[in-house]
Write a protein that holds these residues in place. Sequence first.
Motif, PDB file in Angstrom:
ATOM      1  N   LEU A   1      -8.271  17.133  -0.526  1.00 57.90           N
ATOM      2  CA  LEU A   1      -7.354  16.553  -1.734  1.00 57.90           C
ATOM      3  C   LEU A   1      -6.966  15.908  -0.379  1.00 57.90           C
ATOM      4  CD1 LEU A   1      -5.460  19.734  -3.797  1.00 57.90           C
ATOM      5  CD2 LEU A   1      -6.427  17.217  -5.021  1.00 57.90           C
ATOM      6  N   LEU A   2      -6.879  16.347   1.103  1.00 57.15           N
ATOM      7  CA  LEU A   2      -6.610  15.438   1.676  1.00 57.15           C
ATOM      8  C   LEU A   2      -7.597  14.190   2.595  1.00 57.15           C
ATOM      9  CD1 LEU A   2      -5.075  18.429   4.517  1.00 57.15           C
ATOM     10  CD2 LEU A   2      -3.824  16.689   3.993  1.00 57.15           C
ATOM     11  N   SER A   3      -8.522  14.298   2.137  1.00 54.97           N
ATOM     12  CA  SER A   3      -8.828  13.515   2.440  1.00 54.97           C
ATOM     13  C   SER A   3      -9.318  12.312   1.362  1.00 54.97           C
ATOM     14  CB  SER A   3     -11.020  13.898   2.329  1.00 54.97           C
ATOM     15  OG  SER A   3     -11.897  13.091   2.520  1.00 54.97           O
ATOM     16  N   ALA A   4      -8.776  12.579  -0.060  1.00 50.77           N
ATOM     17  CA  ALA A   4      -8.674  11.775  -0.382  1.00 50.77           C
ATOM     18  C   ALA A   4      -7.600  10.839  -0.842  1.00 50.77           C
ATOM     19  CB  ALA A   4      -8.672  12.464  -2.200  1.00 50.77           C
ATOM     20  N   ALA A   5      -6.344  11.646  -0.049  1.00 54.49           N
ATOM     21  CA  ALA A   5      -5.129  11.623  -0.262  1.00 54.49           C
ATOM     22  C   ALA A   5      -5.356  10.013   0.706  1.00 54.49           C
ATOM     23  CB  ALA A   5      -4.155  12.316   0.158  1.00 54.49           C
ATOM     24  N   ARG A   6      -5.493  10.825   2.285  1.00 56.28           N
ATOM     25  CA  ARG A   6      -5.777  10.282   3.671  1.00 56.28           C
ATOM     26  C   ARG A   6      -6.565   8.482   3.145  1.00 56.28           C
ATOM     27  NH1 ARG A   6      -7.946  13.466   6.216  1.00 56.28           N
ATOM     28  NH2 ARG A   6      -6.265  14.414   6.921  1.00 56.28           N
ATOM     29  N   ALA A   7      -7.738   8.553   2.199  1.00 55.32           N
ATOM     30  CA  ALA A   7      -9.238   7.333   2.660  1.00 55.32           C
ATOM     31  C   ALA A   7      -7.077   6.821   1.613  1.00 55.32           C
ATOM     32  CB  ALA A   7      -9.630   7.949   1.672  1.00 55.32           C
ATOM     33  N   LEU A   8      -7.151   7.613   0.193  1.00 54.67           N
ATOM     34  CA  LEU A   8      -6.099   6.514  -0.777  1.00 54.67           C
ATOM     35  C   LEU A   8      -4.313   5.609  -0.369  1.00 54.67           C
ATOM     36  CD1 LEU A   8      -6.879   8.195  -4.091  1.00 54.67           C
ATOM     37  CD2 LEU A   8      -6.712   5.825  -3.784  1.00 54.67           C
ATOM     38  N   PHE A   9      -4.028   6.608   0.525  1.00 51.37           N
ATOM     39  CA  PHE A   9      -2.584   5.627   0.914  1.00 51.37           C
ATOM     40  C   PHE A   9      -3.190   4.837   2.050  1.00 51.37           C
ATOM     41  CE2 PHE A   9      -1.159  10.078   0.525  1.00 51.37           C
ATOM     42  CZ  PHE A   9      -0.555   9.876  -0.671  1.00 51.37           C
ATOM     43  N   ALA A  10      -4.087   5.170   3.089  1.00 53.47           N
ATOM     44  CA  ALA A  10      -4.710   3.712   4.212  1.00 53.47           C
ATOM     45  C   ALA A  10      -4.181   2.790   2.838  1.00 53.47           C
ATOM     46  CB  ALA A  10      -5.660   4.689   4.630  1.00 53.47           C
ATOM     47  N   GLU A  11      -5.702   3.585   1.942  1.00 52.54           N
ATOM     48  CA  GLU A  11      -6.000   1.689   1.031  1.00 52.54           C
ATOM     49  C   GLU A  11      -4.952   1.218   0.661  1.00 52.54           C
ATOM     50  OE1 GLU A  11      -8.400  -1.104  -0.254  1.00 52.54           O
ATOM     51  OE2 GLU A  11      -9.668   0.633   1.117  1.00 52.54           O
ATOM     52  N   HIS A  12      -4.000   1.705   0.103  1.00 51.48           N
ATOM     53  CA  HIS A  12      -3.075   1.294  -0.758  1.00 51.48           C
ATOM     54  C   HIS A  12      -1.397   1.390  -0.767  1.00 51.48           C
ATOM     55  CE1 HIS A  12      -6.615   0.469  -3.921  1.00 51.48           C
ATOM     56  NE2 HIS A  12      -6.873   1.964  -3.874  1.00 51.48           N
ATOM     57  N   GLY A  13      -0.893   2.569   0.252  1.00 50.88           N
ATOM     58  CA  GLY A  13      -0.133   2.765   0.520  1.00 50.88           C
ATOM     59  C   GLY A  13       0.737   3.589  -0.361  1.00 50.88           C
ATOM     60  N   TYR A  14       1.085   4.252   0.200  1.00 53.41           N
ATOM     61  CA  TYR A  14       2.502   5.636  -0.558  1.00 53.41           C
ATOM     62  C   TYR A  14       3.044   5.092  -2.434  1.00 53.41           C
ATOM     63  CZ  TYR A  14       5.204   9.438  -1.254  1.00 53.41           C
ATOM     64  OH  TYR A  14       6.018  10.347  -1.660  1.00 53.41           O
ATOM     65  N   GLU A  15       3.197   4.350  -1.953  1.00 50.45           N
ATOM     66  CA  GLU A  15       4.586   4.239  -3.276  1.00 50.45           C
ATOM     67  C   GLU A  15       3.311   3.774  -4.319  1.00 50.45           C
ATOM     68  OE1 GLU A  15       6.494  -0.316  -4.477  1.00 50.45           O
ATOM     69  OE2 GLU A  15       7.924   1.670  -3.457  1.00 50.45           O
ATOM     70  N   GLN A  16       1.857   3.232  -3.844  1.00 52.27           N
ATOM     71  CA  GLN A  16       0.351   2.623  -4.864  1.00 52.27           C
ATOM     72  C   GLN A  16      -0.193   3.571  -5.240  1.00 52.27           C
ATOM     73  OE1 GLN A  16       1.702  -0.295  -6.198  1.00 52.27           O
ATOM     74  NE2 GLN A  16       2.641  -0.627  -5.044  1.00 52.27           N
ATOM     75  N   VAL A  17      -0.252   4.988  -4.656  1.00 51.27           N
ATOM     76  CA  VAL A  17      -1.089   6.171  -4.409  1.00 51.27           C
ATOM     77  C   VAL A  17      -0.074   7.234  -6.077  1.00 51.27           C
ATOM     78  CG1 VAL A  17      -2.644   7.724  -3.934  1.00 51.27           C
ATOM     79  CG2 VAL A  17      -2.649   5.106  -3.136  1.00 51.27           C
TER      80      VAL A  17
END
Length: 190
Positions: free
Chosen positions: A20-36
């Motif tokens: 979960l941390l790894s997926a969140a790290r990648a998604l937040f980095a790519e799209h920002g907090y609000e978009q994920v």
Amino acid sequence: MEAPVKDARPRDREATRQRLLSAARALFAEHGYEQVTVRQIAAAADANIALVGRYFGSKAGLFGAVLAGEPTVLQVIDGDPEGLVHRLAEYAAARMHADPESPILRSVERSAGDPEIRALVRERLHSTVVAKLSEQLDGPDVAARARMATAVFLGVGLIRRLIGPIEATPADVRRLTAVFEACLAEEPDN
């Protein structure tokens, strides 16, 4: 009749938490907090959506856990204080051309304005960058000097995002060195 064999992953709380941390790290980095969404994170981690709440409390709690990971900027700050200015200049120059290698720093850059996590980002930026820079300095006003250097450092990322990547030159490194020297220098006595 024989029961069908399930192709289920064995339960492993820590492995699931790390996914979960790894997926969140990648998604937040790519799209920002609000978009994920939490659903996207759970899907990317191949985990049940309810586990985000169980392990992190909320999406904001998960973002906080992502921020708790060590950013690569600490590798730049740590080390011989005499070489700090040049390390900062080289790292900032490299950031003119490419996103930071740290997914955490990219997450902070893309998400800092979101009201739900603004306090989290502020605290993490202070504790991870400003406070660590302050520890490397002597003399008066170390926190103010560290904030100035942090502002320059973050500004490079903002400019890269707004105008696009620019290949840094040796002259850019020299200029950034001078700027960081000015930011971190003690105020001369008047």
